[in-house]
Design a protein around this motif. Structure first.
Motif, PDB file in Angstrom:
ATOM      1  N   LEU A   1       2.279   1.909  -3.296  1.00  0.00           N
ATOM      2  CA  LEU A   1       1.224   2.427  -4.181  1.00  0.00           C
ATOM      3  C   LEU A   1       0.978   3.912  -3.890  1.00  0.00           C
ATOM      4  O   LEU A   1       0.908   4.735  -4.808  1.00  0.00           O
ATOM      5  CB  LEU A   1      -0.048   1.612  -3.953  1.00  0.00           C
ATOM      6  CG  LEU A   1      -1.163   1.776  -4.974  1.00  0.00           C
ATOM      7  CD1 LEU A   1      -0.714   1.342  -6.349  1.00  0.00           C
ATOM      8  CD2 LEU A   1      -2.390   0.955  -4.534  1.00  0.00           C
ATOM      9  N   TYR A   2       0.868   4.241  -2.604  1.00  0.00           N
ATOM     10  CA  TYR A   2       0.651   5.647  -2.226  1.00  0.00           C
ATOM     11  C   TYR A   2       1.794   6.518  -2.735  1.00  0.00           C
ATOM     12  O   TYR A   2       1.603   7.664  -3.114  1.00  0.00           O
ATOM     13  CB  TYR A   2       0.564   5.801  -0.703  1.00  0.00           C
ATOM     14  CG  TYR A   2      -0.656   5.173  -0.054  1.00  0.00           C
ATOM     15  CD1 TYR A   2      -1.793   4.870  -0.797  1.00  0.00           C
ATOM     16  CD2 TYR A   2      -0.673   4.909   1.316  1.00  0.00           C
ATOM     17  CE1 TYR A   2      -2.904   4.296  -0.189  1.00  0.00           C
ATOM     18  CE2 TYR A   2      -1.779   4.351   1.929  1.00  0.00           C
ATOM     19  CZ  TYR A   2      -2.888   4.034   1.181  1.00  0.00           C
ATOM     20  OH  TYR A   2      -3.984   3.480   1.790  1.00  0.00           O
ATOM     21  N   LYS A   3       3.005   5.960  -2.681  1.00  0.00           N
ATOM     22  CA  LYS A   3       4.164   6.730  -3.134  1.00  0.00           C
ATOM     23  C   LYS A   3       4.172   6.872  -4.653  1.00  0.00           C
ATOM     24  O   LYS A   3       4.550   7.904  -5.194  1.00  0.00           O
ATOM     25  CB  LYS A   3       5.466   6.034  -2.706  1.00  0.00           C
ATOM     26  CG  LYS A   3       5.903   6.369  -1.297  1.00  0.00           C
ATOM     27  CD  LYS A   3       7.211   5.672  -0.960  1.00  0.00           C
ATOM     28  CE  LYS A   3       8.379   6.420  -1.548  1.00  0.00           C
ATOM     29  NZ  LYS A   3       9.301   6.928  -0.519  1.00  0.00           N
TER      30      LYS A   3
ATOM     31  N   LYS B   1       0.834  -1.206   0.000  1.00  0.00           N
ATOM     32  CA  LYS B   1       0.000   0.000   0.000  1.00  0.00           C
ATOM     33  C   LYS B   1       0.869   1.257   0.000  1.00  0.00           C
ATOM     34  O   LYS B   1       0.601   2.199  -0.734  1.00  0.00           O
ATOM     35  CB  LYS B   1      -0.908   0.018   1.237  1.00  0.00           C
ATOM     36  CG  LYS B   1      -2.239  -0.676   1.020  1.00  0.00           C
ATOM     37  CD  LYS B   1      -3.159   0.126   0.109  1.00  0.00           C
ATOM     38  CE  LYS B   1      -4.476  -0.611  -0.094  1.00  0.00           C
ATOM     39  NZ  LYS B   1      -5.352   0.065  -1.065  1.00  0.00           N
TER      40      LYS B   1
ATOM     41  N   LEU C   1      -5.752   1.221   7.654  1.00  0.00           N
ATOM     42  CA  LEU C   1      -4.789   1.891   6.777  1.00  0.00           C
ATOM     43  C   LEU C   1      -4.675   3.381   7.076  1.00  0.00           C
ATOM     44  O   LEU C   1      -3.849   4.074   6.487  1.00  0.00           O
ATOM     45  CB  LEU C   1      -5.191   1.697   5.312  1.00  0.00           C
ATOM     46  CG  LEU C   1      -4.904   0.302   4.746  1.00  0.00           C
ATOM     47  CD1 LEU C   1      -5.550   0.160   3.374  1.00  0.00           C
ATOM     48  CD2 LEU C   1      -3.408   0.054   4.654  1.00  0.00           C
TER      49      LEU C   1
END
Lengths: 519, 253
Positions: free
Chosen positions: B29-31, B26, B215
Motif C-alpha cells: 500500500l505504501y508503495k 501495508k 508500523l
C-alpha cells in the motif's frame, strides 16, 4: 497594546508547562459563501456551519487523501508518540497549549484515521472506548477543534526535522485544511486571496495600470536617489528574464527596498528582464490550503506568462513559501520547462543570480554603505527546510549569508539551535498572516524574538535581514510587541541595493557643484 | 501431541500469517500510493546513494531523535539495540546446528550479549515509560495503548530473563518445537507457565504489529520527507494522478 500577555523572552529557551485550552479560542474567520464558491468549495446554508452530510464527506475526503498522498498514509501509521517533536513548535513554545505540540496537532486527524480506518479503532470504537487505542469519534466539535488548531500551524516543518520517522505536520495540516474547506469551512484569508491572483494577477489585487504606475514611480525614485536610470520593466516581450516576486515587493516596507535591489543587480549585470502583470505574484497560497489543483492553477500562470513574453529564464524574488513551491513544485505543476534556456536552473532564485554576479566580480560594491548596521539573518522556514539556493547541499544557508557578508561588514548569526534547518518560523507563515490571528502571531514569534534579542545583547546586532515577504511583514508587525522597532527588519537585497555602486552613480550629485563653480 | 502443543502450533501459524501478510500488505500500500510532490526535508541528499546514507543514519543511529531529545534517544536506542541483540541470541532456538549460520549464532559473544541485553532492554523500557509519566507533554499525548505497548514488551523481556537466570525451561524440547514449526514436523511444547507467558505475549505482539504504531518500522523507509532525492529542478517529478490532471486540460504542453 493587546488584551493578552506578550510572552517573556529569556536568555535561554524555556519549555513551558502545558496549559490545556490556552489557545482554544483562536480561530481565523471562516470564508463566506462568495469565497467558498469562487474556490469551487461547497458552501453551507450559513457561514461557519458545515454542509449537509459533512461527516460522510469528511471520511470520504480523508480516504481520498490517504489514497493520493503517501505522506499522509505513512504518517498516520508511523507515529509512536515518542515526544521528540513536543517542544519544537514555535506556537507551542509561545502559547503552551498542548494541542500546539506537533504530535497532538496531527492526532486531531490521526484519531479519526484510527477510529474509522484501522481495526483496533473500529473495535474499541464500537465498544465505546476509542481513546484506548488513540482513536476518537468524528463529531462537529472535533471538526471545529481541527479548524482552530490546523490554523495554528504555519506549515514550517521544524517538527519534521526532529521526528525520527520524518513525519511532517505540514502535510497533515494541508490535508486537514483541504478537507475542512470541502465541508464548508475554508479559511477566509487564504480563500479570499487566491481568486484575486487569477482575476487580477496578484494577492494584493493590484491591477496592471496601478502596477505600471508603481514601477514608474520606483524608476523616478531611484533616479532621484542615485542619478542613474534603473529600469523596472513590465510585460516586455522578448526580455531574457521573467522576474516573479511577491506583490508585497511593489510597495510594502522593507520589501520594496529589496525590489530596488533586484533591479539594480539586473542593471549592473546588463541583462534584460521584465515583470509580468498577470504573474505579478510569486506567492502560491494553494500550498497553504493543501489543494494541489489550486496550487497548480496558480503555478500555471507563470508558465503561460513565460510563453507569452518569450523569456528564456525565470527568477524568483525574496519569498519563502513561493520559493518552496518554485524550487520543489514548479517543475511538477507547470513543467516541463524545455522551452527555456537549459543553461540555467528553472527556476532560479534572485540570490543565486546575485551571488553569481558577486563571484564573477561584476558588481561594484561599497560595503561601508551598510556600516551603520550590524546584521543577523533569519532563515525562512520554507527556504531552510524545503529548498536550496545554489548547487550544494545546504546552500540555502550559505548563499544568503555569503551575499550579506559581501555587502556588509558586520554580521553575526543567532544561536545555533535557532538557525539553518533548526530555524524558527516568524510566526506568520502558512496562511496565518491575518489580523484575526494577531494573538497567535505575536505569541508564535517568541522563539525568534528571543534569539534576536539575545544576539542584539551579545553582539550589538541592530538589524535582522530576511528573504521572505511574509517574514518581513510579520516582523514589521510583531517587533514592537517585543520592545524592538519595525524598521529593524530589512530585505537582503535592500542591503545589496545600499552597497552597490552603479556606473554613473553619484555623477549627477557632483554636477550641480560644477555648475555652481562655472557660474 | 498434547492439546496445548496443537493450540500453540495453530496460534504460531496464524500469528505468522497475520504478521507477514499484514506487513507485506501495508508495504504494498505504501508503495502503491504515490507521493505527488517533492517534499524532502532539506538539507537533503542529491543522489540515491545519499538517501541510503541518510536512512542508514536514521535506522542505525536514530539521528533525528538524537538531535531532538537526548533522553528519549538514550532509552530508545538502548531498547532497540537490545532488541536486536536478543533477536540474534534467539536464532539459536530456530536454527539447526547443521546450518551454515550456526557457527555465527553460536558465538560466545552473540550469546552472552544477547543474554544480558534483556536487562538493558528493560532499563530502556522503564526509561521510556518514565518519560510518559513524568514529562507533562509526553503524558498528554500518551493513550492507554502507548503504556501497554511498553508493558507488553517489558513482560516479554522479563519472562525471558526469568528463563535465562532463574528457572530454565526445557530448551531442547522448545527448540524441537520451533524447528518442527519450520519443517512441518510438529513437536510438543514444554508446558511451563513462564515459557507459555513469554510465547503468548510474543504471539500477541505479532498479531497487533500490522495494526499498531509498530508500523513505524517499515514506515520509516517510506517517509517522502526522508527518502526523496533533492533534485526537483533537474528531474521532473510527476505522479500518475498528476499526469492525468495534465492530460485533461493540456495546459502543460
Amino acid at each position: 497594546m493587546a488584551d493578552y500577555e506578550i510572552p517573556e523572552t529569556h536568555e535561554f529557551p524555556v519549555i513551558p508547562s502545558i496549559m490545556e485550552g490556552a489557545m482554544a479560542h483562536s480561530s481565523p474567520y471562516v470564508a463566506n459563501v462568495e469565497f467558498q464558491e469562487a474556490m469551487g468549495f461547497p458552501s453551507p446554508a450559513e457561514p461557519g456551519q458545515l454542509i449537509d452530510g459533512w461527516k460522510e464527506k469528511f471520511l470520504e475526503l480523508l480516504e481520498e487523501k490517504l489514497g493520493k498522498y503517501r505522506s499522509m498514509l505513512v504518517f498516520m501509521d508511523t507515529c509512536v508518540k515518542c515526544g521528540a517533536c513536543t517542544d519544537k513548535c514555535h506556537y507551542f513554545l509561545g502559547t503552551a497549549d498542548p494541542k500546539n505540540m506537533p504530535v497532538a496537532r496531527q492526532d486531531l486527524i490521526r484519531q479519526i484515521y484510527r477510529r474509522y480506518f484501522t481495526l483496533p479503532g473500529k473495535i474499541f470504537g464500537k465498544l465505546g472506548f476509542p481513546g484506548f487505542v488513540g482513536a476518537a469519534e468524528l463529531t462537529e466539535e472535533a471538526v471545529r477543534e481541527m479548524y482552530s488548531y490546523y490554523h495554528q500551524c504555519s506549515e514550517c516543518r521544524r517538527c519534521a526535522v526532529f521526528c525520527p520517522f520524518g513525519i511532517d505536520t505540514a502535510e497533515v495540516t494541508m490535508a486537514a485544511r483541504d478537507i475542512l474547506a470541502n465541508i464548508g469551512m475554508g479559511q477566509k484569508y487564504s480563500n479570499q486571496i487566491i481568486p484575486k491572483v487569477h482575476k487580477i494577477g496578484n494577492n494584493l489585487g493590484l491591477p496592471e495600470a496601478a502596477l505600471a504606475d508603481t514601477l514608474e514611480g520606483l524608476e523616478e525614485e531611484v533616479e532621484d536617489d542615485i542619478g542613474v536610470k534603473v529600469r523596472f520593466p513590465l510585460d516586455e516581450k522578448g526580455a531574457d528574464i521573467l522576474l516573479v516576486t511577491p506583490s508585497a515587493d511593489f510597495f510594502a516596507e522593507p520589501h520594496v527596498d529589496g525590489l530596488i535591489g533586484y533591479a539594480k543587480v539586473f542593471h549592473a549585470a546588463g541583462v534584460s528582464w521584465t515583470l509580468s502583470s498577470q504573474a505579478s505574484e510569486a506567492a502560491n497560497f494553494g500550498l497553504f490550503i493543501g489543494n494541489y489543483e489550486s496550487m497548480r492553477n496558480i503555478a500555471l500562470r507563470i508558465r503561460d506568462e513565460a510563453k507569452r513574453l518569450g523569456v528564456k529564464r525565470i527568477i524568483f524574488g525574496e519569498c519563502g513559501h513561493a520559493w518552496r513551491v518554485a524550487y520543489n513544485h514548479l517543475n511538477t505543476l507547470a513543467g516541463p520547462w524545455d522551452f527555456l534556456d537549459q543553461n540555467y536552473p528553472v527556476p532560479q532564485h534572485i540570490l543565486e543570480f546575485t551571488k553569481d554576479c558577486l563571484d564573477r566580480g561584476i558588481l561594484n560594491i561599497d560595503k561601508s554603505e551598510n556600516d551603520h548596521m550590524t546584521l543577523t539573518f533569519h532563515d525562512s522556514c520554507n527556504i531552510a527546510r524545503a529548498s536550496r539556493i545554489g548547487e550544494e547541499v545546504g546552500s540555502q544557508f550559505t548563499t544568503p549569508r555569503a551575499v550579506i557578508k559581501a555587502v556588509c561588514n558586520n554580521f553575526y548569526d543567532m544561536s545555533a539551535n535557532t538557525i539553518h534547518d533548526e530555524t524558527f518560523c516568524c510566526g506568520g507563515g502558512g496562511g496565518l498572516l491575518t489580523d484575526d490571528l494577531m494573538e497567535l502571531r505575536v505569541k508564535g514569534a517568541l522563539p525568534r524574538m528571543e534569539a534576536l534579542k539575545n544576539v542584539i545583547a551579545d553582539n550589538g546586532v541592530t538589524h535582522m535581514a530576511a528573504i521572505c515577504a511574509i517574514c518581513k511583514s510579520q516582523f514589521t508587525k510583531v517587533l514592537p510587541y517585543y520592545g524592538m522597532t519595525m524598521d529593524q527588519i530589512v530585505s537582503v537585497h535592500q542591503l545589496v541595493s545600499s552597497a552597490i555602486v552603479l556606473d554613473g552613480q553619484g555623477e549627477e550629485a557632483e554636477e550641480p557643484e560644477e555648475a555652481e563653480e562655472s557660474a | 501431541m498434547t492439546v496445548l502443543s496443537i493450540i500453540y502450533v495453530v496460534l504460531f501459524y496464524v500469528a505468522m500469517i497475520i504478521l507477514v501478510g499484514g506487513i507485506v500488505n501495508k508495504i504494498m500500500l505504501y508503495k502503491r500510493v504515490p507521493a505527488p510532490l517533492k517534499i524532502p526535508v532539506t538539507p537533503a541528499p542529491l543522489t540515491s546513494g545519499g538517501v541510503v546514507y541518510r536512512l542508514f543514519n536514521e535506522v542505525v543511529f536514530f539521528n533525528s531523535l538524537f538531535r531532538a531529545s537526548k533522553w528519549t534517544w538514550i532509552f530508545g536506542w538502548m531498547f532497540h539495540l537490545s532488541l536486536l541483540l536478543a533477536f540474534f541470541r534467539h536464532l539459536r532456538y530456530a536454527i539447526s546446528p547443521d546450518s551454515f549460520l550456526w557457527p555465527l549464532v553460536n558465538l560466545e559473544v552473540v550469546q552472552s550479549f544477547g543474554k544480558y541485553a534483556g536487562f538493558t532492554m528493560v532499563i530502556g523500557l522503564i526509561g521510556l515509560f518514565g518519560r510518559r509519566i513524568f514529562v507533562d507533554r509526553v503524558r498528554y499525548i500518551s493513550s492507554a495503548s502507548d503504556y501497554l505497548m511498553l508493558v507488553l514488551i517489558a513482560l516479554i523481556a522479563g519472562s525471558g530473563l526469568l528463563m535465562s537466570f532463574v528457572t530454565n525451561t526445557d530448551i531442547i524440547q522448545l527448540k524441537a518445537f520451533i524447528l518442527g514449526l519450520f519443517f512441518l514436523d510438529w513437536q510438543n511444547l514444554p508446558g511451563d507457565f513462564i515459557l507459555l507467558t513469554h510465547l503468548t505475549l510474543v504471539l500477541f505482539l505479532m498479531i497487533i504489529f500490522p495494526v499498531s504504531k509498530l508500523l513505524h518500522a517499515p514506515g520509516l523507509f517510506f517517509a517522502p520527507t526522508r527518502n526523496q532525492i533533492d533534485n526537483p529542478r533537474e528531474k521532473r517529478h510527476l505522479s500518475p494522478w498528476g499526469a492525468e490532471l495534465e492530460a485533461k486540460d493540456g495546459r502543460n504542453t
